[in-house]
Design an enzyme around this catalytic site. Sequence first.
Site, PDB file in Angstrom:
ATOM      1  N   ASP A 129       0.880  -1.159   0.000  1.00 15.39           N
ATOM      2  CA  ASP A 129       0.000   0.000   0.000  1.00 15.39           C
ATOM      3  C   ASP A 129       0.923   1.216   0.000  1.00 15.39           C
ATOM      4  O   ASP A 129       1.340   1.685   1.054  1.00 15.39           O
ATOM      5  CB  ASP A 129      -0.899  -0.018   1.238  1.00 15.39           C
ATOM      6  CG  ASP A 129      -1.878   1.145   1.271  1.00 15.39           C
ATOM      7  OD1 ASP A 129      -2.153   1.729   0.209  1.00 15.39           O
ATOM      8  OD2 ASP A 129      -2.360   1.473   2.370  1.00 15.39           O
ATOM      9  N   GLU A 157      -2.770  -2.268  -5.337  1.00 19.12           N
ATOM     10  CA  GLU A 157      -4.110  -1.747  -5.545  1.00 19.12           C
ATOM     11  C   GLU A 157      -4.052  -0.808  -6.748  1.00 19.12           C
ATOM     12  O   GLU A 157      -3.104  -0.031  -6.883  1.00 19.12           O
ATOM     13  CB  GLU A 157      -4.517  -0.972  -4.289  1.00 19.12           C
ATOM     14  CG  GLU A 157      -5.918  -0.453  -4.275  1.00 19.12           C
ATOM     15  CD  GLU A 157      -6.242   0.219  -2.954  1.00 19.12           C
ATOM     16  OE1 GLU A 157      -7.119  -0.288  -2.249  1.00 19.12           O
ATOM     17  OE2 GLU A 157      -5.607   1.244  -2.630  1.00 19.12           O
ATOM     18  N   ASP A 188      -2.434   1.388   7.215  1.00 18.50           N
ATOM     19  CA  ASP A 188      -1.716   1.071   5.975  1.00 18.50           C
ATOM     20  C   ASP A 188      -1.205  -0.369   6.021  1.00 18.50           C
ATOM     21  O   ASP A 188      -1.081  -1.022   4.989  1.00 18.50           O
ATOM     22  CB  ASP A 188      -0.523   2.017   5.780  1.00 18.50           C
ATOM     23  CG  ASP A 188      -0.929   3.477   5.811  1.00 18.50           C
ATOM     24  OD1 ASP A 188      -1.135   4.035   4.734  1.00 18.50           O
ATOM     25  OD2 ASP A 188      -1.050   4.034   6.913  1.00 18.50           O
TER      26      ASP A 188
END
Length: 164
Positions: A7, A67, A140
């Site tokens: 992330d 992502e 996170d």
Amino acid sequence: MIILGIDPGLQITGFGILKKEGNKTFLLDYGFLKMSPTKSLPERIGIFHAFIQEKIITYKITDLALETPFLGKNSQNFLKLGYLRGILYLLANTHTLLLHEFSPREIKASLTGFGGADKAQVARVVLQLFPTLTMPNKLDVTDALAITLCGLWKTKNPYLLQIH
């Protein structure tokens, strides 16, 4: 398969590393990289590159999960996160890793069954799946573990990045 889920962020980057052997999954490492906002952008990108490359080499990573980006309220942040994504693509190419990308909704749905889940819901599911974890200070970390799990569970269409 040893998968690194990331992330990315210019101040906080969460990461998770899972190893799959047969039916078993092992949590190898997780945490976050904190970078000072007082450092220049090129310095932070260099720190990010060195940190992720070290994880790839140390754990013999085979797959990288990310992502897909989404344009939030700040287009400058979106652009700067693109620099970090470029580093991840370069590292995937350099180390011949399979690259998996998932939308935020796909990641949330794979963990919670609901694509509109919030960060706290995702964190609760991650903590249920890994009972030895305690709630990290930074979401996170649980976001990165969610990305890693999604990569582990949904590895149908990876991009194999390699130089020809």
